[in-house]
Enzyme design. Structure first.
Site, mmCIF file in Angstrom:
data_model
loop_
_atom_site.group_PDB
_atom_site.id
_atom_site.type_symbol
_atom_site.label_atom_id
_atom_site.label_comp_id
_atom_site.label_asym_id
_atom_site.label_seq_id
_atom_site.Cartn_x
_atom_site.Cartn_y
_atom_site.Cartn_z
ATOM 1 C CG HIS A 130 -5.204 -6.002 0.020
ATOM 2 N ND1 HIS A 130 -5.350 -4.685 -0.359
ATOM 3 C CD2 HIS A 130 -5.233 -6.729 -1.128
ATOM 4 C CE1 HIS A 130 -5.480 -4.624 -1.685
ATOM 5 N NE2 HIS A 130 -5.418 -5.835 -2.166
ATOM 6 C CB THR A 199 -11.457 1.828 -2.924
ATOM 7 O OG1 THR A 199 -10.249 1.389 -3.578
ATOM 8 C CG2 THR A 199 -12.657 1.434 -3.768
HETATM 9 C C1 BJW Z 1 -13.310 8.564 1.351
HETATM 10 C C2 BJW Z 1 -13.312 9.132 2.640
HETATM 11 C C3 BJW Z 1 -14.542 9.114 3.360
HETATM 12 C C4 BJW Z 1 -11.329 9.323 1.841
HETATM 13 N N1 BJW Z 1 -15.616 8.544 2.780
HETATM 14 N N2 BJW Z 1 -14.399 8.026 0.811
HETATM 15 C C5 BJW Z 1 0.206 -2.158 -13.521
HETATM 16 C C6 BJW Z 1 -1.142 -2.252 -13.844
HETATM 17 C C7 BJW Z 1 -1.990 -3.047 -13.123
HETATM 18 C C8 BJW Z 1 -1.541 -3.751 -12.041
HETATM 19 C C9 BJW Z 1 -0.213 -3.668 -11.698
HETATM 20 C C10 BJW Z 1 0.653 -2.874 -12.440
HETATM 21 N N3 BJW Z 1 1.895 -2.966 -11.862
HETATM 22 C C11 BJW Z 1 1.819 -3.780 -10.785
HETATM 23 C C12 BJW Z 1 0.545 -4.212 -10.677
HETATM 24 C C13 BJW Z 1 0.016 -5.113 -9.654
HETATM 25 C C14 BJW Z 1 -0.205 -4.411 -8.332
HETATM 26 C C15 BJW Z 1 -1.025 -3.136 -8.568
HETATM 27 O O1 BJW Z 1 -2.223 -3.157 -8.619
HETATM 28 N N4 BJW Z 1 -0.354 -1.996 -8.679
HETATM 29 C C16 BJW Z 1 -1.047 -0.723 -8.986
HETATM 30 C C17 BJW Z 1 -0.697 0.319 -7.935
HETATM 31 C C18 BJW Z 1 -0.659 -0.302 -10.373
HETATM 32 N N5 BJW Z 1 -0.948 -5.348 -7.524
HETATM 33 C C19 BJW Z 1 -0.358 -6.294 -6.819
HETATM 34 O O2 BJW Z 1 0.853 -6.402 -6.758
HETATM 35 C C20 BJW Z 1 -1.269 -7.275 -6.115
HETATM 36 N N6 BJW Z 1 -0.863 -8.589 -6.368
HETATM 37 C C21 BJW Z 1 -0.818 -9.105 -7.603
HETATM 38 O O3 BJW Z 1 -1.164 -8.458 -8.580
HETATM 39 O O4 BJW Z 1 -0.395 -10.409 -7.638
HETATM 40 C C22 BJW Z 1 -0.062 -10.948 -8.913
HETATM 41 C C23 BJW Z 1 1.420 -10.778 -9.099
HETATM 42 C C24 BJW Z 1 2.272 -11.690 -8.539
HETATM 43 C C25 BJW Z 1 3.644 -11.543 -8.723
HETATM 44 C C26 BJW Z 1 4.151 -10.447 -9.421
HETATM 45 C C27 BJW Z 1 3.278 -9.494 -9.936
HETATM 46 C C28 BJW Z 1 1.885 -9.648 -9.764
HETATM 47 C C29 BJW Z 1 -1.240 -7.098 -4.619
HETATM 48 C C30 BJW Z 1 -1.719 -5.759 -4.194
HETATM 49 C C31 BJW Z 1 -1.610 -5.596 -2.669
HETATM 50 C C32 BJW Z 1 -1.853 -4.165 -2.229
HETATM 51 N N7 BJW Z 1 -1.522 -4.023 -0.883
HETATM 52 C C33 BJW Z 1 -1.764 -2.755 -0.190
HETATM 53 C C34 BJW Z 1 -0.975 -2.829 1.128
HETATM 54 C C35 BJW Z 1 -1.640 -3.865 2.031
HETATM 55 C C36 BJW Z 1 -1.280 -3.745 3.427
HETATM 56 C C37 BJW Z 1 -1.404 -2.366 3.983
HETATM 57 O O5 BJW Z 1 -2.524 -1.881 4.229
HETATM 58 O O6 BJW Z 1 -0.353 -1.784 4.236
HETATM 59 O O7 BJW Z 1 -3.135 -2.585 0.070
HETATM 60 S S1 BJW Z 1 -1.360 -1.309 -1.124
HETATM 61 C C38 BJW Z 1 -2.642 -0.300 -0.490
HETATM 62 O O8 BJW Z 1 -3.533 0.080 -1.573
HETATM 63 C C39 BJW Z 1 -3.439 -1.210 0.440
HETATM 64 C C40 BJW Z 1 -4.854 -0.853 0.070
HETATM 65 O O9 BJW Z 1 -5.703 -1.926 0.428
HETATM 66 C C41 BJW Z 1 -4.769 -0.635 -1.411
HETATM 67 C C42 BJW Z 1 -5.915 0.150 -1.986
HETATM 68 O O10 BJW Z 1 -5.944 1.449 -1.508
HETATM 69 P P1 BJW Z 1 -7.361 2.152 -1.211
HETATM 70 O O11 BJW Z 1 -8.068 1.405 -0.175
HETATM 71 O O12 BJW Z 1 -8.067 2.373 -2.494
HETATM 72 O O13 BJW Z 1 -6.882 3.519 -0.540
HETATM 73 P P2 BJW Z 1 -6.570 4.946 -1.220
HETATM 74 O O14 BJW Z 1 -5.844 5.751 -0.226
HETATM 75 O O15 BJW Z 1 -5.945 4.767 -2.552
HETATM 76 O O16 BJW Z 1 -8.004 5.575 -1.484
HETATM 77 C C43 BJW Z 1 -8.845 6.066 -0.463
HETATM 78 C C44 BJW Z 1 -10.118 6.564 -1.097
HETATM 79 O O17 BJW Z 1 -11.024 6.896 -0.086
HETATM 80 C C45 BJW Z 1 -9.946 7.806 -1.976
HETATM 81 O O18 BJW Z 1 -10.642 7.611 -3.203
HETATM 82 C C46 BJW Z 1 -10.612 8.932 -1.159
HETATM 83 O O19 BJW Z 1 -11.213 9.917 -1.981
HETATM 84 C C47 BJW Z 1 -11.635 8.141 -0.400
HETATM 85 N N8 BJW Z 1 -12.061 8.693 0.891
HETATM 86 N N9 BJW Z 1 -12.077 9.605 2.912
HETATM 87 C C48 BJW Z 1 -15.524 8.021 1.537
HETATM 88 N N10 BJW Z 1 -14.654 9.634 4.589
#
Ligand code: BJW
Ligand code: ZN
Length: 260
Positions: A130, A199
């Site tokens: 990302h 994640t």
């Molecule tokens: C611990 C802990 C400790 C806590 N020890 N554990 C429907 C279905 C499927 C897909 C889609 C859909 N509708 C839309 C989409 C596509 C979309 C998507 O996936 N959406 C879903 C939400 C449904 N994806 C996209 O748009 C991607 N691009 C794409 O698909 O391109 C093709 C396309 C082109 C044109 C049009 C349409 C599609 C791009 C995705 C980019 C995501 N970006 C972000 C922001 C980045 C910048 C930023 O940081 O601000 O990335 S969103 C945000 O979520 C960020 C993170 O990297 C990402 C993942 O989150 P993460 O890391 O999992 O965090 P949390 O908070 O969710 O989880 C933390 C975890 O840690 C928890 O489980 C806790 O329990 C645990 N934890 N402390 C161990 N100490």
């Protein structure tokens, strides 16, 4: 550790995880915000996952940036300011130690995080799915620049062409950088053991790396403080903070190596 998991179950899971790792010639890891939580960086979902009342889905899109770039830059400038004050934690360090065991060609971290903490901890093969918050990208001439540790104005502009800068990260509805995605897919498809750390694995395509690895026959280990749907059936689940559990896993692994 979760109170419902007995010490015995935990020890058995740690052994299974260490054995899975030891049997692997190649290892890949998917990390998320949870791995940086113990460094003091907020996660996105769950408790405390809101910023000024906005969901990440409301500020991390190109549409939001087009509508209100100052709001989006405030969100990222606040996160940038925090970033310069934090350090990698023991979880990042444990993954860097694992890379030393397998070598950078056979151990890859695929991270959704934009905080740069894996590299800061010493990991060399890091696929930043990302992007990276230390970098900015011009919305006009597309030039990418490193700007770590610098306060940016609310609406920063490109020194070359004067257009608005944006963080060099991947927002919803945007494609992941093609070369990074290709390398991450390769690492997931070639490994025999795939670690999923901190994640929720709800954001695609990053979460799809777990399916890639599983389809290629890799064993999956999940490290998370909460149960998630990420790991699936048959996975080894280590329930607890990655800053505590990953060092324990490394210790178990290396102790077994020495024991032959
Ligand atoms: C611990 C802990 C400790 C806590 N020890 N554990 C429907 C279905 C499927 C897909 C889609 C859909 N509708 C839309 C989409 C596509 C979309 C998507 O996936 N959406 C879903 C939400 C449904 N994806 C996209 O748009 C991607 N691009 C794409 O698909 O391109 C093709 C396309 C082109 C044109 C049009 C349409 C599609 C791009 C995705 C980019 C995501 N970006 C972000 C922001 C980045 C910048 C930023 O940081 O601000 O990335 S969103 C945000 O979520 C960020 C993170 O990297 C990402 C993942 O989150 P993460 O890391 O999992 O965090 P949390 O908070 O969710 O989880 C933390 C975890 O840690 C928890 O489980 C806790 O329990 C645990 N934890 N402390 C161990 N100490
Ligand atoms: Zn420019």
């Amino acid at each position: 550790m979760h109170p419902s998991i007995s010490d015995e179950d935990f020890e058995a899971a740690l052994d299974r995880a260490a054995n899975l790792l030891r049997a692997a010639e190649r290892v890949a890891v998917l990390t998320g915000a949870g791995v940086s939580a113990e460094s003091g960086l907020a996660t996105f979902r769950g408790a405390g996952g809101l910023w000024e009342g906005h969901r990440v889905e409301d500020v991390a899109t190109p549409e939001a940036f087009a509508r209100d770039p100052a709001l989006v830059w405030r969100f990222y400038n606040a996160r940038r300011a925090k970033l310069w004050t934090v350090r990698p934690n023991d979880g990042h360090a444990a993954l860097a130690r694992m890379e030393q065991r397998w070598g950078p060609d056979n151990f890859a971290v695929c991270t959704q995080n934009i905080d740069g903490l894996h590299r800061a901890a010493g990991s060399r093969t890091v696929h930043e799915l990302h992007g990276n918050l230390a970098r900015v990208r011009c919305t006009g001439c597309r030039r990418v620049e490193d700007r770590p540790g610098v306060d940016l104005p609310e609406l920063p502009r490109c020194g070359a062409c004067g257009e608005l800068l944006r963080p060099d990260i991947v927002w919803f509805h945007e494609m992941l950088p093609a070369d990074v995605w290709r390398d991450a897919g390769r690492a997931a498809g070639l490994c025999e053991c795939f670690l999923v750390v901190g994640t929720t694995a709800v954001v695609y395509p990053a979460a799809g790396l777990i399916d890639t690895a599983r389809a290629a026959g890799a064993g999956v280990i999940e490290v998370n403080i909460e149960p998630t749907a990420a790991a699936g059936r048959g996975a080894v689940r280590l329930r607890g903070p990655s800053g505590v559990l990953l060092p324990q896993l490394v210790e178990r692994l290396l102790a077994g190596d020495e024991g032959g």
